[in-house]
Design a protein around this motif. Structure first.
Motif, mmCIF file in Angstrom:
data_model
loop_
_atom_site.group_PDB
_atom_site.id
_atom_site.type_symbol
_atom_site.label_atom_id
_atom_site.label_comp_id
_atom_site.label_asym_id
_atom_site.label_seq_id
_atom_site.Cartn_x
_atom_site.Cartn_y
_atom_site.Cartn_z
ATOM 1 N N GLN A 48 0.795 -1.226 0.000
ATOM 2 C CA GLN A 48 0.000 0.000 0.000
ATOM 3 C C GLN A 48 0.828 1.278 0.000
ATOM 4 O OE1 GLN A 48 -3.309 -0.049 -0.702
ATOM 5 N NE2 GLN A 48 -2.801 -2.202 -0.987
ATOM 6 N N SER A 49 2.146 1.176 -0.149
ATOM 7 C CA SER A 49 2.957 2.372 -0.351
ATOM 8 C C SER A 49 2.815 2.770 -1.820
ATOM 9 C CB SER A 49 4.427 2.113 0.000
ATOM 10 O OG SER A 49 4.984 1.175 -0.897
ATOM 11 N N HIS A 50 3.264 3.965 -2.146
ATOM 12 C CA HIS A 50 3.190 4.383 -3.545
ATOM 13 C C HIS A 50 4.434 5.171 -3.920
ATOM 14 C CE1 HIS A 50 1.652 8.132 -1.725
ATOM 15 N NE2 HIS A 50 2.187 8.718 -2.790
ATOM 16 N N GLN A 51 4.658 5.271 -5.215
ATOM 17 C CA GLN A 51 5.760 6.047 -5.772
ATOM 18 C C GLN A 51 5.221 6.837 -6.942
ATOM 19 O OE1 GLN A 51 9.302 6.287 -4.975
ATOM 20 N NE2 GLN A 51 8.883 8.015 -6.325
ATOM 21 N N ASP A 52 5.391 8.146 -6.902
ATOM 22 C CA ASP A 52 5.069 8.983 -8.048
ATOM 23 C C ASP A 52 6.290 9.043 -8.947
ATOM 24 O OD1 ASP A 52 2.601 9.439 -6.945
ATOM 25 O OD2 ASP A 52 2.995 11.503 -6.360
ATOM 26 N N VAL A 53 6.067 8.929 -10.252
ATOM 27 C CA VAL A 53 7.161 8.999 -11.219
ATOM 28 C C VAL A 53 6.780 9.972 -12.326
ATOM 29 C CG1 VAL A 53 8.023 6.672 -10.740
ATOM 30 C CG2 VAL A 53 6.308 6.990 -12.514
ATOM 31 N N GLY A 54 7.780 10.524 -12.978
ATOM 32 C CA GLY A 54 7.545 11.531 -14.012
ATOM 33 C C GLY A 54 7.016 10.979 -15.313
ATOM 34 N N GLU A 55 7.238 9.701 -15.577
ATOM 35 C CA GLU A 55 6.769 9.102 -16.820
ATOM 36 C C GLU A 55 5.249 9.013 -16.810
ATOM 37 O OE1 GLU A 55 10.957 7.980 -16.216
ATOM 38 O OE2 GLU A 55 9.211 7.926 -14.937
ATOM 39 N N LEU A 56 4.664 9.191 -17.980
ATOM 40 C CA LEU A 56 3.210 9.094 -18.109
ATOM 41 C C LEU A 56 2.766 7.638 -18.046
ATOM 42 C CD1 LEU A 56 2.581 11.797 -20.844
ATOM 43 C CD2 LEU A 56 2.370 12.020 -18.360
ATOM 44 N N LEU A 57 1.493 7.435 -17.772
ATOM 45 C CA LEU A 57 0.938 6.103 -17.543
ATOM 46 C C LEU A 57 1.255 5.122 -18.666
ATOM 47 C CD1 LEU A 57 -0.780 4.264 -15.745
ATOM 48 C CD2 LEU A 57 -2.802 5.156 -16.916
ATOM 49 N N ASP A 58 1.079 5.524 -19.917
ATOM 50 C CA ASP A 58 1.336 4.606 -21.040
ATOM 51 C C ASP A 58 2.784 4.133 -21.059
ATOM 52 O OD1 ASP A 58 -1.292 4.729 -21.861
ATOM 53 O OD2 ASP A 58 -0.922 6.195 -23.450
ATOM 54 N N GLU A 59 3.716 5.025 -20.739
ATOM 55 C CA GLU A 59 5.141 4.663 -20.709
ATOM 56 C C GLU A 59 5.425 3.692 -19.568
ATOM 57 O OE1 GLU A 59 9.201 4.506 -21.607
ATOM 58 O OE2 GLU A 59 7.528 5.240 -22.798
ATOM 59 N N VAL A 60 4.855 3.936 -18.399
ATOM 60 C CA VAL A 60 5.052 3.050 -17.251
ATOM 61 C C VAL A 60 4.513 1.659 -17.573
ATOM 62 C CG1 VAL A 60 4.392 2.617 -14.838
ATOM 63 C CG2 VAL A 60 5.061 4.932 -15.574
ATOM 64 N N ILE A 61 3.327 1.588 -18.127
ATOM 65 C CA ILE A 61 2.733 0.296 -18.476
ATOM 66 C C ILE A 61 3.583 -0.424 -19.520
ATOM 67 C CG2 ILE A 61 0.748 -0.806 -19.603
ATOM 68 C CD1 ILE A 61 -0.985 1.341 -18.197
ATOM 69 N N ALA A 62 4.065 0.299 -20.519
ATOM 70 C CA ALA A 62 4.900 -0.316 -21.552
ATOM 71 C C ALA A 62 6.184 -0.885 -20.951
ATOM 72 C CB ALA A 62 5.234 0.709 -22.634
ATOM 73 N N ARG A 63 6.805 -0.163 -20.038
ATOM 74 C CA ARG A 63 8.047 -0.657 -19.415
ATOM 75 C C ARG A 63 7.786 -1.876 -18.538
ATOM 76 N NH1 ARG A 63 11.810 4.540 -17.837
ATOM 77 N NH2 ARG A 63 11.509 5.681 -19.777
ATOM 78 N N ILE A 64 6.676 -1.874 -17.800
ATOM 79 C CA ILE A 64 6.338 -3.029 -16.975
ATOM 80 C C ILE A 64 6.030 -4.233 -17.863
ATOM 81 C CG2 ILE A 64 4.571 -3.973 -15.421
ATOM 82 C CD1 ILE A 64 4.523 -1.199 -14.061
ATOM 83 N N ASP A 65 5.268 -4.027 -18.929
ATOM 84 C CA ASP A 65 4.962 -5.118 -19.861
ATOM 85 C C ASP A 65 6.228 -5.683 -20.484
ATOM 86 O OD1 ASP A 65 2.257 -4.958 -19.362
ATOM 87 O OD2 ASP A 65 1.786 -3.845 -21.197
ATOM 88 N N THR A 66 7.166 -4.813 -20.836
ATOM 89 C CA THR A 66 8.435 -5.268 -21.417
ATOM 90 C C THR A 66 9.213 -6.106 -20.416
ATOM 91 O OG1 THR A 66 8.554 -3.362 -22.882
ATOM 92 C CG2 THR A 66 10.628 -4.510 -22.423
ATOM 93 N N ALA A 67 9.256 -5.680 -19.167
ATOM 94 C CA ALA A 67 9.969 -6.448 -18.133
ATOM 95 C C ALA A 67 9.353 -7.829 -17.972
ATOM 96 C CB ALA A 67 9.955 -5.693 -16.808
#
Length: 90
Positions: A48-67
């Motif tokens: 339940q912790s969170h991290q804000d990142v500068g990348e937009l949602l589509d970029e974050v999802i793409a990087r997670i999917d790639t991993a």
């Protein structure tokens, strides 16, 4: 385990474990939940912790999917073929 590299609000790098991500959404741009960013992504983890990142949602999802894809491909790779020396027929 594959980590995904992203950027914290202060510009420093952060690596997240995609297996721990519960959900991701655009950062709240106003209100009580607003963080230091007006655009970017808030990633919520299993604890339940969170991290804000500068990348937009589509970029974050793409990087997670790639991993996940890279790891799945590594797990699905066939075992290396080894040759055996001929048995001695004595």
């Amino acid at each position: 385990m594959s980590f995904v590299r992203l950027t914290r609000p202060d510009g420093s790098p952060v690596a997240i474990n995609p297996d721990e991500v519960v959900h991701a959404a655009p950062v709240p741009a106003s209100g009580a939940l607003m963080g230091p960013l007006t655009t970017g992504t808030r990633i919520v983890f299993r604890n339940q912790s969170h991290q804000d990142v500068g990348e937009l949602l589509d970029e974050v999802i793409a990087r997670i999917d790639t991993a996940w894809s890279v790891r799945a491909a590594a797990l699905a790779a066939p075992a290396p073929v080894t040759s055996r020396a001929p048995r001695d027929s004595r």
